[in-house]
Write an enzyme that holds these catalytic residues in place. Sequence first.
Site, PDB file in Angstrom:
ATOM      1  CG  HIS A 119      -1.825  -1.199   1.254  1.00  0.00           C
ATOM      2  ND1 HIS A 119      -2.558  -1.558   2.358  1.00  0.00           N
ATOM      3  CD2 HIS A 119      -2.129  -2.125   0.306  1.00  0.00           C
ATOM      4  CE1 HIS A 119      -3.270  -2.637   2.088  1.00  0.00           C
ATOM      5  NE2 HIS A 119      -3.016  -2.998   0.859  1.00  0.00           N
TER       6      HIS A 119
ATOM      7  CD  GLN B 111      -3.332 -10.420  -1.831  1.00  0.00           C
ATOM      8  OE1 GLN B 111      -3.721 -11.243  -1.021  1.00  0.00           O
ATOM      9  NE2 GLN B 111      -2.538 -10.727  -2.845  1.00  0.00           N
TER      10      GLN B 111
ATOM     11  CB  THR C 124      -4.675 -14.286  -1.754  1.00  0.00           C
ATOM     12  OG1 THR C 124      -3.815 -14.293  -0.611  1.00  0.00           O
ATOM     13  CG2 THR C 124      -6.033 -13.731  -1.340  1.00  0.00           C
TER      14      THR C 124
ATOM     15  CG  ASP D 230      -4.192  11.928 -10.964  1.00  0.00           C
ATOM     16  OD1 ASP D 230      -4.878  10.958 -10.552  1.00  0.00           O
ATOM     17  OD2 ASP D 230      -2.959  11.974 -10.857  1.00  0.00           O
TER      18      ASP D 230
ATOM     19  CE1 TYR E 285     -10.492  14.644 -10.222  1.00  0.00           C
ATOM     20  CE2 TYR E 285     -11.044  14.797  -7.899  1.00  0.00           C
ATOM     21  CZ  TYR E 285     -11.436  14.737  -9.219  1.00  0.00           C
ATOM     22  OH  TYR E 285     -12.774  14.742  -9.535  1.00  0.00           O
ATOM     23  N   GLY E 286      -4.616  12.517  -6.997  1.00  0.00           N
ATOM     24  CA  GLY E 286      -3.161  12.495  -6.880  1.00  0.00           C
ATOM     25  C   GLY E 286      -2.736  11.635  -5.710  1.00  0.00           C
TER      26      GLY E 286
END
Length: 406
Positions: free
Chosen positions: A15, A204, A219, A311, A385-386
């Site tokens: 992550h 996951q 998994t 984005d 957006y980022g």
Amino acid sequence: MHTVVRFNGGAQAAHNVVASDGRHHTFAQFGSGTFVPGVRTHLSRFMMVDPLSLAAEHEHLRALGVRDAFARLTVNWDAPLTTPYHRAANRAREAARGAARHGSCGMGVGETAAFALAHPDLAPRAGDCLAPARLRRRLTAVHDWYRAEFPADPSTRDPRGEAVPSVDDCMTAFLAFAASVRIVDDGYLPRVLRSERVVFEGAQGVLLDEWHGFHPYTTWSTTTFANAETLLAEAGEEGYRLGVLRAYATRHGPGPFVTEDPALTSDLPDPHNGAGPWQGAFRVGHLDAVALDYAVRAAGGVDGLALTHLDVARNRPDLGICRAYALDGETVRRLPSEPGRDRDLDRQAALTDRLLRARPVIEPLGDPVADVENALGAPVVLRSYGPTANDQITSLYGERQIQHSL
């Protein structure tokens, strides 16, 4: 937020968090809120804990200025432990599959789960690190099982039986783990849940779930909300179910990916996800409403959605959305209505075979937020957006969240 609770998987999670000051860390076992001072991590009994990988992750966080990550970590006493022997067995078994690899992360999570099921009285758990004699017995049992299962063959340079640390060395590392973290009983988490703001962080996507996913490319872990809801129910609490997805589809490693587009894969590299020696290539495709609908139903529904990478979608007019598959001369708009209900892996494997033959019907992607809401029947409550928190817009505040990738 007081605590991030990890409720499935193990050290294979990846992550990626980018802080507003540019620091980047790939969170595997520590909760993704660890950059925020004071936020704690709890590894529940459903988490497979790898003490060696945890120590390495702690050192990277220290290098980034987070010096108290261990002090903010609690581990349930019953959490299974992943050892170097599980990891070596995982890699040996995957290598033996050759071209039929499943796309394992090579971190030993599946072997940890399988060994605990087959040998419940021998599988090491976090609480054993407080009982050295019992810990040694159990580490020895896993070591001996690995050596019997994968004997080395130096004459042929067989990849099986890779070098692993001795039981003594493993003991030293696992006892150091116990001295660095707080190992707690089953009463700890309910007390936290009744008094503090908590986020449950899954690992996951639902399409990789051990029972609901596209077998065998799955998994050995429950990737739906089920484990988190069990922990909440034990405390008499409920949570807000937040499904997380991108504005386009991705997959790491082999397995069905109906909307994959090689042009997008080569043109949309992810700075924090690349090809790995075990997991395989990072693949990219168009938004897949059919697969997402299946994931939402397999997870039992969602209260809201977090839509990321907007984005990218804003700057890519070639991104599309798939609302139907062309399969065996038919148009398929919905996958089986009760995914994974009977824990029938043969049925899931048959579904996998069908998906490998499916072809997407791609339409232009309009407004990603509206398209996702209409396809899944749930509101988008967080838009990203980022890479940093400053790039996010949310209408979700004050909820006890269960976050999970779809």
